[in-house]
Design a protein around this motif. Sequence first.
Motif, PDB file in Angstrom:
ATOM      1  N   GLY A 173       0.807  -1.208   0.000  1.00 60.54           N
ATOM      2  CA  GLY A 173       0.000   0.000   0.000  1.00 60.54           C
ATOM      3  C   GLY A 173       0.837   1.254   0.000  1.00 60.54           C
ATOM      4  O   GLY A 173       2.057   1.224  -0.164  1.00 60.54           O
ATOM      5  N   LEU A 174       0.162   2.378   0.203  1.00 66.81           N
ATOM      6  CA  LEU A 174       0.820   3.683   0.181  1.00 66.81           C
ATOM      7  C   LEU A 174       0.139   4.612   1.168  1.00 66.81           C
ATOM      8  O   LEU A 174      -1.090   4.683   1.229  1.00 66.81           O
ATOM      9  CB  LEU A 174       0.771   4.282  -1.228  1.00 66.81           C
ATOM     10  N   LYS A 175       0.974   5.321   1.934  1.00 67.31           N
ATOM     11  CA  LYS A 175       0.484   6.407   2.786  1.00 67.31           C
ATOM     12  C   LYS A 175       0.833   7.710   2.087  1.00 67.31           C
ATOM     13  O   LYS A 175       2.010   8.007   1.851  1.00 67.31           O
ATOM     14  CB  LYS A 175       1.139   6.356   4.163  1.00 67.31           C
ATOM     15  N   ASP A 176      -0.182   8.490   1.731  1.00 70.48           N
ATOM     16  CA  ASP A 176       0.041   9.704   0.952  1.00 70.48           C
ATOM     17  C   ASP A 176      -0.157  10.945   1.804  1.00 70.48           C
ATOM     18  O   ASP A 176      -1.234  11.188   2.332  1.00 70.48           O
ATOM     19  CB  ASP A 176      -0.901   9.763  -0.248  1.00 70.48           C
ATOM     20  N   ASP A 189      -7.027   4.860  -8.509  1.00 73.51           N
ATOM     21  CA  ASP A 189      -7.682   4.288  -9.683  1.00 73.51           C
ATOM     22  C   ASP A 189      -6.734   3.377 -10.465  1.00 73.51           C
ATOM     23  O   ASP A 189      -7.143   2.322 -10.964  1.00 73.51           O
ATOM     24  CB  ASP A 189      -8.186   5.416 -10.582  1.00 73.51           C
ATOM     25  N   ASP A 190      -5.464   3.762 -10.535  1.00 78.95           N
ATOM     26  CA  ASP A 190      -4.479   2.978 -11.287  1.00 78.95           C
ATOM     27  C   ASP A 190      -4.051   1.698 -10.570  1.00 78.95           C
ATOM     28  O   ASP A 190      -3.586   0.750 -11.221  1.00 78.95           O
ATOM     29  CB  ASP A 190      -3.219   3.808 -11.549  1.00 78.95           C
ATOM     30  N   ASN A 191      -4.176   1.686  -9.236  1.00 69.90           N
ATOM     31  CA  ASN A 191      -3.626   0.580  -8.448  1.00 69.90           C
ATOM     32  C   ASN A 191      -4.657   0.073  -7.441  1.00 69.90           C
ATOM     33  O   ASN A 191      -4.472   0.187  -6.223  1.00 69.90           O
ATOM     34  CB  ASN A 191      -2.358   1.046  -7.722  1.00 69.90           C
ATOM     35  N   PRO A 192      -5.739  -0.505  -7.924  1.00 68.80           N
ATOM     36  CA  PRO A 192      -6.857  -0.867  -7.040  1.00 68.80           C
ATOM     37  C   PRO A 192      -6.527  -1.980  -6.051  1.00 68.80           C
ATOM     38  O   PRO A 192      -7.281  -2.160  -5.083  1.00 68.80           O
ATOM     39  CB  PRO A 192      -7.950  -1.306  -8.018  1.00 68.80           C
ATOM     40  N   ASP A 193      -5.438  -2.714  -6.252  1.00 67.87           N
ATOM     41  CA  ASP A 193      -5.103  -3.807  -5.336  1.00 67.87           C
ATOM     42  C   ASP A 193      -4.280  -3.350  -4.143  1.00 67.87           C
ATOM     43  O   ASP A 193      -3.996  -4.140  -3.240  1.00 67.87           O
ATOM     44  CB  ASP A 193      -4.355  -4.917  -6.075  1.00 67.87           C
ATOM     45  N   LEU A 194      -3.872  -2.076  -4.129  1.00 73.56           N
ATOM     46  CA  LEU A 194      -3.136  -1.543  -2.994  1.00 73.56           C
ATOM     47  C   LEU A 194      -4.093  -0.949  -1.962  1.00 73.56           C
ATOM     48  O   LEU A 194      -5.201  -0.515  -2.287  1.00 73.56           O
ATOM     49  CB  LEU A 194      -2.164  -0.443  -3.432  1.00 73.56           C
ATOM     50  N   THR A 195      -3.625  -0.915  -0.718  1.00 72.59           N
ATOM     51  CA  THR A 195      -4.301  -0.156   0.334  1.00 72.59           C
ATOM     52  C   THR A 195      -3.727   1.256   0.347  1.00 72.59           C
ATOM     53  O   THR A 195      -2.506   1.437   0.333  1.00 72.59           O
ATOM     54  CB  THR A 195      -4.081  -0.816   1.701  1.00 72.59           C
TER      55      THR A 195
END
Length: 306
Positions: A173-176, A189-195
Amino acid sequence: MPDIAPSPGRDDPLSLAGVVPPTVTAFEADGTLDEAGTAAHARFVVDGGVDGVFPLGTNGEFPLLSGDERERVVRAVVDEVGDEVPVIAGVGAPGTKQTVSHARRAADAGADGLVVVTPYYFPLDDEAAVAHYRRVVEAVDLPVYVYHIPSKTGNSLSLSALSEIAALDGLAGLKDSSKDVPWLGQAIDDNPDLTFLVGSDSLLKPGLDVGCTGMVSAVANVFPELVVDLYEAYDDGDRERATELQSRVYDVRSALKRGPYMAGVKAALSLRNVDFDVGSLREPLRGMDDADREALEADLQDLDLL
Protein backbone atom coordinates in the motif's frame (compact mmCIF):
# COMPACT_ATOMS: atom_id res chain seq x y z
CA MET A 1 -13.69 -5.14 7.33
CA PRO A 2 -15.41 -1.82 6.62
CA ASP A 3 -19.13 -1.72 5.91
CA ILE A 4 -19.42 1.39 3.76
CA ALA A 5 -15.95 2.94 3.89
CA PRO A 6 -13.50 1.78 1.18
CA SER A 7 -12.06 -1.71 1.60
CA PRO A 8 -8.33 -2.50 1.78
CA GLY A 9 -6.53 -3.66 -1.33
CA ARG A 10 -6.11 -7.34 -2.13
CA ASP A 11 -2.32 -6.99 -2.00
CA ASP A 12 -2.45 -5.94 1.66
CA PRO A 13 -2.22 -8.95 3.99
CA LEU A 14 -2.84 -6.70 7.01
CA SER A 15 -6.06 -5.27 5.50
CA LEU A 16 -5.34 -1.88 7.04
CA ALA A 17 -8.40 0.30 7.51
CA GLY A 18 -9.68 2.90 9.93
CA VAL A 19 -7.48 5.09 12.13
CA VAL A 20 -3.72 4.48 12.30
CA PRO A 21 -1.96 7.25 14.28
CA PRO A 22 1.71 8.07 13.64
CA THR A 23 2.60 7.57 17.29
CA VAL A 24 5.12 9.77 19.09
CA THR A 25 8.54 8.88 20.42
CA ALA A 26 8.94 9.85 24.07
CA PHE A 27 12.15 11.35 25.43
CA GLU A 28 13.52 11.94 28.90
CA ALA A 29 14.43 15.46 30.01
CA ASP A 30 18.03 14.91 28.88
CA GLY A 31 16.90 13.83 25.40
CA THR A 32 17.47 10.09 25.82
CA LEU A 33 14.88 7.66 24.52
CA ASP A 34 12.03 6.85 26.91
CA GLU A 35 10.75 3.41 25.89
CA ALA A 36 8.13 3.27 28.65
CA GLY A 37 6.64 6.61 27.62
CA THR A 38 6.68 5.58 23.96
CA ALA A 39 4.82 2.37 24.78
CA ALA A 40 2.37 4.24 27.02
CA HIS A 41 1.41 6.56 24.19
CA ALA A 42 0.76 3.58 21.91
CA ARG A 43 -1.42 2.10 24.68
CA PHE A 44 -3.29 5.41 24.98
CA VAL A 45 -4.31 5.55 21.32
CA VAL A 46 -5.19 1.85 21.18
CA ASP A 47 -7.39 2.27 24.25
CA GLY A 48 -8.93 5.21 22.37
CA GLY A 49 -10.16 2.81 19.70
CA VAL A 50 -7.67 3.11 16.84
CA ASP A 51 -7.18 0.30 14.35
CA GLY A 52 -3.38 0.23 14.12
CA VAL A 53 -0.28 2.19 15.08
CA PHE A 54 2.55 3.65 13.01
CA PRO A 55 5.66 4.28 15.13
CA LEU A 56 8.61 6.12 13.58
CA GLY A 57 6.68 8.31 11.20
CA THR A 58 7.14 12.07 11.07
CA ASN A 59 5.46 12.50 14.47
CA GLY A 60 7.82 9.83 15.77
CA GLU A 61 10.83 12.02 14.85
CA PHE A 62 12.45 9.09 13.05
CA PRO A 63 15.29 11.01 11.31
CA LEU A 64 16.61 12.05 14.73
CA LEU A 65 16.96 8.48 16.07
CA SER A 66 19.81 6.03 15.70
CA GLY A 67 19.30 2.53 14.34
CA ASP A 68 19.47 1.08 17.84
CA GLU A 69 16.91 3.59 19.11
CA ARG A 70 14.56 2.83 16.26
CA GLU A 71 14.67 -0.87 17.00
CA ARG A 72 13.97 -0.20 20.66
CA VAL A 73 10.97 1.96 19.75
CA VAL A 74 9.48 -0.76 17.57
CA ARG A 75 10.08 -3.43 20.18
CA ALA A 76 8.51 -1.30 22.94
CA VAL A 77 5.38 -0.62 20.86
CA VAL A 78 5.05 -4.22 19.69
CA ASP A 79 5.40 -5.51 23.24
CA GLU A 80 2.70 -3.13 24.44
CA VAL A 81 0.02 -3.34 21.74
CA GLY A 82 1.20 -5.77 19.07
CA ASP A 83 -1.25 -8.46 20.16
CA GLU A 84 -4.17 -6.07 19.65
CA VAL A 85 -3.56 -4.03 16.49
CA PRO A 86 -1.15 -4.09 13.54
CA VAL A 87 2.13 -2.26 14.11
CA ILE A 88 3.53 -0.78 10.92
CA ALA A 89 6.98 0.65 11.59
CA GLY A 90 8.70 3.44 9.73
CA VAL A 91 12.09 2.38 8.38
CA GLY A 92 12.94 5.15 5.92
CA ALA A 93 16.39 6.67 5.40
CA PRO A 94 18.19 8.68 2.72
CA GLY A 95 19.96 5.58 1.40
CA THR A 96 18.84 2.13 0.32
CA LYS A 97 21.41 0.26 2.42
CA GLN A 98 20.31 2.12 5.55
CA THR A 99 16.65 1.51 4.77
CA VAL A 100 17.19 -2.22 4.33
CA SER A 101 19.06 -2.35 7.64
CA HIS A 102 16.24 -0.53 9.46
CA ALA A 103 13.68 -2.79 7.78
CA ARG A 104 15.40 -5.96 8.93
CA ARG A 105 15.75 -4.66 12.47
CA ALA A 106 12.09 -3.64 12.60
CA ALA A 107 11.11 -7.10 11.36
CA ASP A 108 13.27 -8.68 14.06
CA ALA A 109 11.57 -6.45 16.64
CA GLY A 110 8.17 -7.84 15.70
CA ALA A 111 6.65 -5.25 13.34
CA ASP A 112 3.72 -6.46 11.25
CA GLY A 113 4.50 -4.18 8.32
CA LEU A 114 7.02 -1.58 7.19
CA VAL A 115 6.48 2.00 6.06
CA VAL A 116 9.20 3.16 3.67
CA VAL A 117 9.44 6.88 2.99
CA THR A 118 10.90 7.86 -0.35
CA PRO A 119 14.63 8.53 0.03
CA TYR A 120 15.38 12.14 0.81
CA TYR A 121 18.04 14.83 0.32
CA PHE A 122 19.25 13.62 -3.10
CA PRO A 123 16.81 13.91 -6.03
CA LEU A 124 15.56 10.62 -7.46
CA ASP A 125 14.37 9.73 -10.93
CA ASP A 126 11.76 7.03 -11.51
CA GLU A 127 14.30 4.28 -12.15
CA ALA A 128 16.10 4.94 -8.85
CA ALA A 129 12.84 5.07 -6.89
CA VAL A 130 11.63 1.75 -8.28
CA ALA A 131 15.02 0.11 -7.65
CA HIS A 132 14.98 1.36 -4.05
CA TYR A 133 11.64 -0.23 -3.25
CA ARG A 134 12.60 -3.41 -5.08
CA ARG A 135 15.63 -3.81 -2.81
CA VAL A 136 13.53 -3.30 0.30
CA VAL A 137 10.74 -5.75 -0.56
CA GLU A 138 13.32 -8.36 -1.57
CA ALA A 139 15.15 -7.98 1.76
CA VAL A 140 12.22 -8.62 4.12
CA ASP A 141 9.21 -10.91 4.37
CA LEU A 142 6.76 -8.27 5.57
CA PRO A 143 4.24 -6.09 3.72
CA VAL A 144 5.73 -2.77 2.67
CA TYR A 145 3.84 0.52 2.45
CA VAL A 146 5.25 3.47 0.51
CA TYR A 147 5.30 6.78 2.41
CA HIS A 148 4.83 9.66 -0.02
CA ILE A 149 5.54 13.06 1.53
CA PRO A 150 7.25 15.24 -1.08
CA SER A 151 7.18 18.39 1.06
CA LYS A 152 9.65 16.79 3.48
CA THR A 153 11.65 14.47 1.21
CA GLY A 154 11.93 16.64 -1.88
CA ASN A 155 11.00 13.62 -4.00
CA SER A 156 7.61 13.08 -5.62
CA LEU A 157 6.64 9.77 -7.14
CA SER A 158 5.27 9.87 -10.65
CA LEU A 159 2.14 7.85 -11.27
CA SER A 160 4.05 5.61 -13.66
CA ALA A 161 6.78 4.96 -11.07
CA LEU A 162 4.14 4.13 -8.46
CA SER A 163 2.53 1.59 -10.77
CA GLU A 164 5.92 -0.09 -11.26
CA ILE A 165 6.48 -0.13 -7.50
CA ALA A 166 2.95 -1.48 -6.94
CA ALA A 167 3.78 -4.48 -9.11
CA LEU A 168 6.58 -5.60 -6.77
CA ASP A 169 5.85 -8.70 -4.68
CA GLY A 170 5.42 -7.58 -1.08
CA LEU A 171 4.26 -4.05 -1.85
CA ALA A 172 1.00 -3.65 0.07
CA GLY A 173 0.00 0.00 0.00
CA LEU A 174 0.82 3.68 0.18
CA LYS A 175 0.48 6.41 2.79
CA ASP A 176 0.04 9.70 0.95
CA SER A 177 0.86 13.01 2.62
CA SER A 178 1.26 14.99 -0.60
CA LYS A 179 -2.15 16.68 -0.18
CA ASP A 180 -2.38 16.40 -3.97
CA VAL A 181 -5.90 15.02 -4.25
CA PRO A 182 -5.90 14.61 -8.06
CA TRP A 183 -2.63 12.63 -7.84
CA LEU A 184 -4.04 10.50 -5.02
CA GLY A 185 -7.31 9.86 -6.83
CA GLN A 186 -5.55 8.69 -9.96
CA ALA A 187 -3.06 6.60 -7.96
CA ILE A 188 -5.96 4.75 -6.34
CA ASP A 189 -7.68 4.29 -9.68
CA ASP A 190 -4.48 2.98 -11.29
CA ASN A 191 -3.63 0.58 -8.45
CA PRO A 192 -6.86 -0.87 -7.04
CA ASP A 193 -5.10 -3.81 -5.34
CA LEU A 194 -3.14 -1.54 -2.99
CA THR A 195 -4.30 -0.16 0.33
CA PHE A 196 -4.16 3.65 0.46
CA LEU A 197 -3.88 5.64 3.68
CA VAL A 198 -4.49 9.38 3.70
CA GLY A 199 -1.77 11.16 5.66
CA SER A 200 -3.14 14.64 6.40
CA ASP A 201 -5.73 15.67 8.96
CA SER A 202 -6.94 18.23 6.41
CA LEU A 203 -8.13 15.38 4.18
CA LEU A 204 -9.53 12.65 6.43
CA LYS A 205 -13.08 12.55 5.06
CA PRO A 206 -12.02 13.64 1.55
CA GLY A 207 -9.46 10.83 1.62
CA LEU A 208 -12.21 8.31 2.34
CA ASP A 209 -14.32 9.87 -0.42
CA VAL A 210 -11.56 9.36 -2.96
CA GLY A 211 -10.96 5.74 -1.92
CA CYS A 212 -8.50 5.63 0.99
CA THR A 213 -9.22 2.88 3.49
CA GLY A 214 -7.39 4.39 6.43
CA MET A 215 -6.33 7.66 8.01
CA VAL A 216 -2.88 8.37 9.45
CA SER A 217 -3.86 11.23 11.73
CA ALA A 218 -1.66 13.35 13.99
CA VAL A 219 -4.81 14.64 15.71
CA ALA A 220 -5.51 11.03 16.69
CA ASN A 221 -2.26 11.05 18.67
CA VAL A 222 -3.96 13.41 21.13
CA PHE A 223 -7.69 12.86 20.57
CA PRO A 224 -8.02 9.33 19.15
CA GLU A 225 -11.69 9.15 20.04
CA LEU A 226 -12.47 12.16 17.81
CA VAL A 227 -10.91 10.64 14.69
CA VAL A 228 -12.33 7.18 15.46
CA ASP A 229 -15.80 8.77 15.70
CA LEU A 230 -15.25 10.39 12.29
CA TYR A 231 -14.29 7.11 10.67
CA GLU A 232 -17.13 5.19 12.31
CA ALA A 233 -19.69 7.81 11.27
CA TYR A 234 -18.46 7.52 7.68
CA ASP A 235 -18.50 3.73 7.79
CA ASP A 236 -22.04 3.82 9.20
CA GLY A 237 -23.14 5.90 6.22
CA ASP A 238 -23.65 9.09 8.23
CA ARG A 239 -21.79 11.44 5.89
CA GLU A 240 -23.28 14.53 7.53
CA ARG A 241 -21.85 13.54 10.92
CA ALA A 242 -18.51 12.68 9.33
CA THR A 243 -18.43 16.12 7.72
CA GLU A 244 -19.16 17.79 11.05
CA LEU A 245 -16.35 15.85 12.71
CA GLN A 246 -13.94 16.72 9.88
CA SER A 247 -14.73 20.37 10.58
CA ARG A 248 -13.89 19.80 14.24
CA VAL A 249 -10.63 18.12 13.24
CA TYR A 250 -9.77 21.24 11.20
CA ASP A 251 -10.15 23.32 14.36
CA VAL A 252 -7.98 20.95 16.41
CA ARG A 253 -5.38 20.80 13.65
CA SER A 254 -5.17 24.60 13.59
CA ALA A 255 -4.70 24.70 17.35
CA LEU A 256 -1.95 22.07 17.25
CA LYS A 257 -0.07 24.00 14.58
CA ARG A 258 0.67 26.85 16.95
CA GLY A 259 4.29 27.48 17.82
CA PRO A 260 7.34 25.58 16.56
CA TYR A 261 7.05 22.79 14.03
CA MET A 262 5.33 19.69 15.43
CA ALA A 263 5.39 20.97 19.03
CA GLY A 264 1.61 20.98 19.40
CA VAL A 265 0.99 17.24 19.69
CA LYS A 266 3.26 16.67 22.67
CA ALA A 267 2.12 19.89 24.35
CA ALA A 268 -1.53 18.92 23.92
CA LEU A 269 -0.90 15.46 25.36
CA SER A 270 0.46 17.05 28.53
CA LEU A 271 -2.56 19.37 28.65
CA ARG A 272 -4.88 16.33 28.53
CA ASN A 273 -3.31 15.22 31.82
CA VAL A 274 -2.62 11.72 30.55
CA ASP A 275 -0.93 9.40 33.04
CA PHE A 276 2.36 9.29 31.11
CA ASP A 277 4.90 11.83 29.91
CA VAL A 278 6.27 11.88 26.36
CA GLY A 279 8.64 14.75 27.08
CA SER A 280 9.59 17.35 24.51
CA LEU A 281 10.90 17.10 20.96
CA ARG A 282 14.47 16.05 20.27
CA GLU A 283 16.86 18.80 19.25
CA PRO A 284 17.06 20.71 16.98
CA LEU A 285 13.25 20.66 17.20
CA ARG A 286 11.90 22.55 20.17
CA GLY A 287 8.79 22.62 22.28
CA MET A 288 6.26 25.39 22.85
CA ASP A 289 7.06 28.39 24.99
CA ASP A 290 4.67 29.42 27.76
CA ALA A 291 2.71 31.86 25.57
CA ASP A 292 2.07 29.30 22.83
CA ARG A 293 1.18 26.66 25.38
CA GLU A 294 -1.34 28.95 27.07
CA ALA A 295 -2.88 29.81 23.69
CA LEU A 296 -3.12 26.13 22.79
CA GLU A 297 -4.78 25.37 26.11
CA ALA A 298 -7.31 28.16 25.52
CA ASP A 299 -8.08 26.86 22.03
CA LEU A 300 -8.64 23.30 23.26
CA GLN A 301 -10.80 24.52 26.13
CA ASP A 302 -12.91 26.53 23.67
CA LEU A 303 -13.38 23.30 21.73
CA ASP A 304 -14.45 21.50 24.95
CA LEU A 305 -11.60 19.03 24.57
CA LEU A 306 -9.96 19.58 27.96
